[in-house]
Write an enzyme that holds these catalytic residues in place. Structure first.
Site, mmCIF file in Angstrom:
data_model
loop_
_atom_site.group_PDB
_atom_site.id
_atom_site.type_symbol
_atom_site.label_atom_id
_atom_site.label_comp_id
_atom_site.label_asym_id
_atom_site.label_seq_id
_atom_site.Cartn_x
_atom_site.Cartn_y
_atom_site.Cartn_z
ATOM 1 N N GLU A 34 -42.132 17.268 21.733
ATOM 2 C CA GLU A 34 -41.198 17.006 22.838
ATOM 3 C C GLU A 34 -41.879 17.201 24.193
ATOM 4 O OE1 GLU A 34 -38.420 15.600 22.700
ATOM 5 O OE2 GLU A 34 -38.093 15.676 20.549
ATOM 6 N N TYR A 117 -32.807 19.482 27.746
ATOM 7 C CA TYR A 117 -33.180 18.429 26.807
ATOM 8 C C TYR A 117 -34.044 18.983 25.667
ATOM 9 C CZ TYR A 117 -35.964 14.820 24.758
ATOM 10 O OH TYR A 117 -36.602 14.057 23.831
ATOM 11 N N ASP A 135 -31.859 12.099 26.776
ATOM 12 C CA ASP A 135 -33.054 11.715 27.543
ATOM 13 C C ASP A 135 -32.772 10.352 28.195
ATOM 14 O OD1 ASP A 135 -33.204 9.863 25.503
ATOM 15 O OD2 ASP A 135 -35.317 10.233 25.051
#
Ligand code: SF4
Length: 350
Positions: A34, A117, A135
């Site tokens: 990520e 996120y 996102d």
């Protein structure tokens, strides 16, 4: 919960890209993927993910690495604060959580550099907890699907879409559902010319039925980009080269570049030689300017860098080195972490 998730999940199973972090339950590796994928295309990120998981297979190994080694491995990805924060967070995990990746949303969110996120992605994918991941792809998909015309780069627009995503998130397998929405945005509901004919959500989609796919999402405006003019002095003395380690709050903290004279606008050689910064470095020396390369343009999120590189040979020593500068052997330059702009110059001229 929503009516379309079975269709979406079926589409995802049939169409998802085969990526090394898919099907992984290791929170550390999900976190790595990520962080690497923020602001980075998947194809480019893939290579870096493999490098990092190979060199640092556990969070403790990452924590024990030097910042220099991490930045060197990160070189070329940009947004270097991501790498520094990741290193800092790895140390926090070792110090506070005894090297075990934390398991709650709050404790993950509290790590350096981890925002809503990333915390939602890790907890929903690794621990199957019901946190919606929102996102850029998800903003676009929900804006079109639900017909939300509030600008997605406004606080209100972000809040609306986050609330919708939270409401629509199924309780079972939230991680897979989150990944399916993101994948739909990446492969099908693309920014330009979405492939609605292949989309599993077509019958439910507001933008499709109202012919608004090219009007949604709405963005309120672009961020202003600042031009900067960097005049790099690539100073060689014998087999050595002067490098500069970047400190402070400006771009590329921790990386290396060359001594630099920054000006308000593009500047001629005569004017550059007349600056007090030039005189402070060379005083009465008359160095030989071997070549001038550039302008090299380099775009960052809020800055457009315009760089020229002056290759300078000096036989006399520089009495007072510019701050944070140090000599390195020219043949060892590749061992130092440098931003991509500098790498481009080095590969062409050194
Ligand atoms: S139908 Fe088209 S606009 Fe609507 S979600 Fe699917 S790809 Fe996006």
């Amino acid at each position: 919960m929503n009516d379309w998730s079975p269709k979406l999940l079926k589409w995802y199973e049939a169409n998802k890209r085969d990526l090394p972090w898919r099907g992984v339950n290791d929170a550390y590796k999900i976190w790595l993927s990520e962080v690497i994928l923020q602001q980075t295309r998947v194809n480019q990120g893939l290579e870096y993910y493999n490098r990092f998981t190979e060199k640092y297979p556990t969070v403790s190994k990452l924590a024990a690495a030097s910042e220099h080694d991490i930045l060197k491995l990160w070189q070329g990805l940009g947004y270097y604060s991501r790498a520094r924060n990741m290193h800092h967070a790895a140390k926090e995990i070792v110090a506070i959580h005894k090297g075990k990746f934390p398991v709650t949303y709050e404790s993950i969110r509290a790590l350096k550099g981890v925002g809503d996120y990333t915390a939602a992605a890790i907890t929903s994918i690794a621990y199957k907890l019901p946190y919606p991941v929102v996102d850029g792809n998800v903003f676009r998909v929900y804006s079109r699907l639900l017909g939300i015309s509030t600008p997605i780069d406004s606080t209100e627009g972000k809040k609306k879409i986050w609330e919708a995503a939270a409401e629509l998130l199924p309780k079972s397998n939230p991680g897979i559902y989150n990944q399916a929405v993101m994948e739909l945005g990446a492969l099908c509901c693309t920014p330009k010319n979405p492939n609605c004919t292949e989309c599993p959500l077509q019958t439910a989609c507001y933008a499709y039925s109202h012919k608004l796919t090219n009007k949604l999402p709405v963005k309120q405006g672009k961020t202003k980009v600042r031009d900067r003019y960097l005049n790099y002095l690539v100073i060689e003395k014998g087999d050595s080269l002067l490098l500069h380690n970047r400190k402070g709050k400006d771009i590329w903290k921790g990386l290396n570049d060359f001594p630099c004279i920054e000006t308000e606008e593009a500047i001629s050689l005569e004017k550059l030689i007349a600056t007090k910064e030039w005189k402070a470095i060379f005083s009465a020396n008359k160095p030989v300017i071997e070549s001038v390369a550039g302008p090299y343009k380099h775009i960052l999120s809020h800055q457009r860098l315009n760089a020229q590189f002056l290759k300078i040979k000096t036989s006399k020593s520089i009495k007072k080195l510019p701050q944070d500068c140090f000599w390195v052997e020219k043949k060892k330059i590749s061992k130092y972490a440098v931003p991509r702009l500098i790498e481009r110059y080095i590969s062409n001229y050194l």
